[in-house]
Each structure stands twice: as structure tokens, then as C-alpha cells.
Design a protein around this motif. Structure first.
Motif, PDB file in Angstrom:
ATOM      1  N   HIS A 140       0.852  -1.178   0.000  1.00  0.00           N
ATOM      2  CA  HIS A 140       0.000   0.000   0.000  1.00  0.00           C
ATOM      3  C   HIS A 140       0.889   1.230   0.000  1.00  0.00           C
ATOM      4  CE1 HIS A 140      -3.505  -2.437   0.514  1.00  0.00           C
ATOM      5  NE2 HIS A 140      -2.925  -3.071   1.519  1.00  0.00           N
ATOM      6  N   GLY A 141       0.691   2.081  -1.005  1.00  0.00           N
ATOM      7  CA  GLY A 141       1.468   3.316  -1.064  1.00  0.00           C
ATOM      8  C   GLY A 141       2.787   3.213  -1.801  1.00  0.00           C
ATOM      9  N   TYR A 142       3.051   2.086  -2.468  1.00  0.00           N
ATOM     10  CA  TYR A 142       4.311   1.905  -3.193  1.00  0.00           C
ATOM     11  C   TYR A 142       4.055   1.291  -4.562  1.00  0.00           C
ATOM     12  CZ  TYR A 142       6.704   2.928   1.134  1.00  0.00           C
ATOM     13  OH  TYR A 142       7.147   3.566   2.258  1.00  0.00           O
ATOM     14  N   PHE A 143       5.018   1.456  -5.458  1.00  0.00           N
ATOM     15  CA  PHE A 143       4.987   0.808  -6.765  1.00  0.00           C
ATOM     16  C   PHE A 143       6.388   0.301  -7.079  1.00  0.00           C
ATOM     17  CE2 PHE A 143       6.175   5.151  -7.670  1.00  0.00           C
ATOM     18  CZ  PHE A 143       7.121   5.054  -8.681  1.00  0.00           C
ATOM     19  N   ARG A 144       6.474  -0.562  -8.097  1.00  0.00           N
ATOM     20  CA  ARG A 144       7.765  -1.169  -8.446  1.00  0.00           C
ATOM     21  C   ARG A 144       8.017  -1.015  -9.943  1.00  0.00           C
ATOM     22  NH1 ARG A 144       8.088  -7.118  -6.730  1.00  0.00           N
ATOM     23  NH2 ARG A 144       6.377  -7.270  -8.185  1.00  0.00           N
ATOM     24  N   VAL A 145       9.291  -0.826 -10.277  1.00  0.00           N
ATOM     25  CA  VAL A 145       9.745  -0.824 -11.666  1.00  0.00           C
ATOM     26  C   VAL A 145      10.879  -1.841 -11.745  1.00  0.00           C
ATOM     27  CG1 VAL A 145      10.800   0.522 -13.526  1.00  0.00           C
ATOM     28  CG2 VAL A 145       9.112   1.589 -12.021  1.00  0.00           C
ATOM     29  N   ARG A 146      10.831  -2.684 -12.782  1.00  0.00           N
ATOM     30  CA  ARG A 146      11.861  -3.707 -12.954  1.00  0.00           C
ATOM     31  C   ARG A 146      12.628  -3.491 -14.247  1.00  0.00           C
ATOM     32  NH1 ARG A 146       9.372  -9.445 -10.989  1.00  0.00           N
ATOM     33  NH2 ARG A 146       7.572  -8.594  -9.924  1.00  0.00           N
ATOM     34  N   GLU A 190      15.775  -3.571 -10.020  1.00  0.00           N
ATOM     35  CA  GLU A 190      14.399  -3.215  -9.675  1.00  0.00           C
ATOM     36  C   GLU A 190      14.424  -2.189  -8.564  1.00  0.00           C
ATOM     37  OE1 GLU A 190      11.906  -6.078  -6.654  1.00  0.00           O
ATOM     38  OE2 GLU A 190      12.450  -6.932  -8.580  1.00  0.00           O
ATOM     39  N   VAL A 191      13.342  -1.404  -8.485  1.00  0.00           N
ATOM     40  CA  VAL A 191      13.244  -0.385  -7.456  1.00  0.00           C
ATOM     41  C   VAL A 191      11.786  -0.293  -7.007  1.00  0.00           C
ATOM     42  CG1 VAL A 191      12.930   1.545  -9.073  1.00  0.00           C
ATOM     43  CG2 VAL A 191      13.919   1.969  -6.854  1.00  0.00           C
ATOM     44  N   THR A 192      11.611  -0.104  -5.702  1.00  0.00           N
ATOM     45  CA  THR A 192      10.290   0.110  -5.121  1.00  0.00           C
ATOM     46  C   THR A 192      10.262   1.539  -4.604  1.00  0.00           C
ATOM     47  OG1 THR A 192      10.178  -2.213  -4.476  1.00  0.00           O
ATOM     48  CG2 THR A 192       8.648  -0.702  -3.383  1.00  0.00           C
ATOM     49  N   LEU A 193       9.251   2.284  -5.047  1.00  0.00           N
ATOM     50  CA  LEU A 193       9.173   3.711  -4.734  1.00  0.00           C
ATOM     51  C   LEU A 193       7.802   4.078  -4.194  1.00  0.00           C
ATOM     52  CD1 LEU A 193      10.835   4.882  -8.055  1.00  0.00           C
ATOM     53  CD2 LEU A 193      11.882   5.014  -5.792  1.00  0.00           C
ATOM     54  N   PRO A 194       7.721   5.171  -3.422  1.00  0.00           N
ATOM     55  CA  PRO A 194       6.422   5.604  -2.906  1.00  0.00           C
ATOM     56  C   PRO A 194       5.536   6.160  -4.032  1.00  0.00           C
ATOM     57  CG  PRO A 194       8.163   7.106  -2.203  1.00  0.00           C
ATOM     58  CD  PRO A 194       8.820   5.980  -2.920  1.00  0.00           C
ATOM     59  N   ARG A 195       4.240   5.913  -3.919  1.00  0.00           N
ATOM     60  CA  ARG A 195       3.295   6.295  -4.973  1.00  0.00           C
ATOM     61  C   ARG A 195       3.206   7.794  -5.208  1.00  0.00           C
ATOM     62  NH1 ARG A 195      -1.966   2.391  -4.656  1.00  0.00           N
ATOM     63  NH2 ARG A 195      -0.791   0.463  -4.794  1.00  0.00           N
ATOM     64  N   TYR A 196       3.585   8.615  -4.241  1.00  0.00           N
ATOM     65  CA  TYR A 196       3.486  10.052  -4.464  1.00  0.00           C
ATOM     66  C   TYR A 196       4.431  10.520  -5.580  1.00  0.00           C
ATOM     67  CZ  TYR A 196       7.734  10.863  -1.668  1.00  0.00           C
ATOM     68  OH  TYR A 196       9.023  10.864  -1.186  1.00  0.00           O
ATOM     69  N   LEU A 197       5.376   9.665  -5.995  1.00  0.00           N
ATOM     70  CA  LEU A 197       6.280  10.007  -7.093  1.00  0.00           C
ATOM     71  C   LEU A 197       5.675   9.714  -8.477  1.00  0.00           C
ATOM     72  CD1 LEU A 197       9.598   8.648  -5.561  1.00  0.00           C
ATOM     73  CD2 LEU A 197       8.881  11.033  -5.755  1.00  0.00           C
ATOM     74  N   LEU A 198       4.578   8.978  -8.503  1.00  0.00           N
ATOM     75  CA  LEU A 198       3.964   8.616  -9.776  1.00  0.00           C
ATOM     76  C   LEU A 198       3.573   9.805 -10.659  1.00  0.00           C
ATOM     77  CD1 LEU A 198       1.720   5.528  -8.985  1.00  0.00           C
ATOM     78  CD2 LEU A 198       3.678   5.637 -10.516  1.00  0.00           C
ATOM     79  N   PRO A 199       2.969  10.862 -10.115  1.00  0.00           N
ATOM     80  CA  PRO A 199       2.590  11.976 -10.991  1.00  0.00           C
ATOM     81  C   PRO A 199       3.770  12.580 -11.759  1.00  0.00           C
ATOM     82  CG  PRO A 199       1.460  12.168  -8.901  1.00  0.00           C
ATOM     83  CD  PRO A 199       2.451  11.050  -8.755  1.00  0.00           C
ATOM     84  N   LYS A 200       4.920  12.691 -11.132  1.00  0.00           N
ATOM     85  CA  LYS A 200       6.090  13.246 -11.826  1.00  0.00           C
ATOM     86  C   LYS A 200       6.512  12.332 -12.976  1.00  0.00           C
ATOM     87  CE  LYS A 200      10.640  15.184 -11.297  1.00  0.00           C
ATOM     88  NZ  LYS A 200      11.660  15.677 -10.414  1.00  0.00           N
TER      89      LYS A 200
END
Length: 135
Positions: A80-86, A109-119
Motif C-alpha cells: 500500500h502506497g508503493y509501486f515497483r519498476v523492474r 528493480e526499485v520500489t518507490l512511494p506512490r506520491y512520485l507517480l505523478p512526476k
């Protein structure tokens, strides 16, 4: 009677019909007059040429052949609150956009907080896409 996991997996597959049947390399897309990939539902997703050129500017020449688009941003039920890029090059692109890229770190791979998605989505609206996964 279907099990709850079967129902959820079927629904996630339906939600992910917007994903490509097969990705294409940045190099191949740059050479197409109308850069596009076919989606699982049979329709097409089109890439903006300017966005492809921007990606080219972020990468070394050999990486242009190895970056396959669209870059998939994974949203999962467990974080919850994170996303991943591989993918090593995919991670490099995302981190360069966010200003967090470190040449000394090679991440697959990296897991990042969802608030970075809009950028990320503002910068790469046609070369990124979401995938909803269940783990």
C-alpha cells in the motif's frame, strides 16, 4: 464454484487488457513513422515521438536497443502506497527523471512511494503504463 483467488486473478487479467502483447525496443520505435504497440485487447497504443527522443537523450547508445517500451509501473495488492519498476535500464530512466540516479549503483528493480507517480507520468505519459499484479 470458483475460489476467491481465481476470481481476483481473472479480474486483474481483465483490468490489465491495456498492457502490450509484446513490447518494442526504443531503437525500433524511433525508426517507425507511427510508433505503436498492439495491446492485449487488440487495440493500439501510440507513442509520442518527442517522448521517445527524450528517452534517447537519457541513455547511452547501446541502451537504446535494450530499453523495451512501454515501461511497466507495477501496482500490487501487497504494498500500500508503493509501486515497483523492474529492469536495469528502466530503473535508470525512472531514477534519472526523479533525480535519484547514481551511476555507481546498478539496480535491477526499485520500489518507490506512490506520491512520485505523478512526476513520472507527467514526464513519460505515453512510454509508461500501469500493471496491476497480485502477489
Amino acid at each position: 464454484m470458483p475460489q476467491p483467488d481465481e476470481i481476483i486473478n481473472k479480474e486483474i487479467s481483465r483490468i490489465n487488457l491495456h498492457l502490450p502483447r509484446a513490447k518494442k525496443s526504443l531503437a525500433k520505435l524511433l525508426n517507425e513513422d507511427t510508433p505503436k504497440v498492439q495491446l492485449r485487447d487488440g487495440s493500439f497504443h501510440y507513442f509520442k515521438k518527442g517522448e521517445l527522443e527524450y528517452l534517447r537523450s537519457l541513455l547511452e547508445e547501446w541502451e537504446i536497443e535494450k530499453l523495451y517500451l512501454p515501461i511497466v509501473i507495477e501496482i500490487t495488492t501487497t504494498w500500500h502506497g508503493y509501486f515497483r519498476v523492474r529492469g536495469e535500464i528502466e530503473v535508470k530512466v525512472i531514477e534519472k527523471i526523479l533525480g535519484t540516479y547514481d551511476i555507481l549503483e546498478e539496480k535491477k528493480e526499485v520500489t518507490l512511494p506512490r506520491y512520485l507517480l505523478p512526476k513520472i507520468r507527467r514526464t513519460l505519459p505515453t512510454t509508461t503504463t500501469y500493471a496491476f499484479i497480485m502477489e
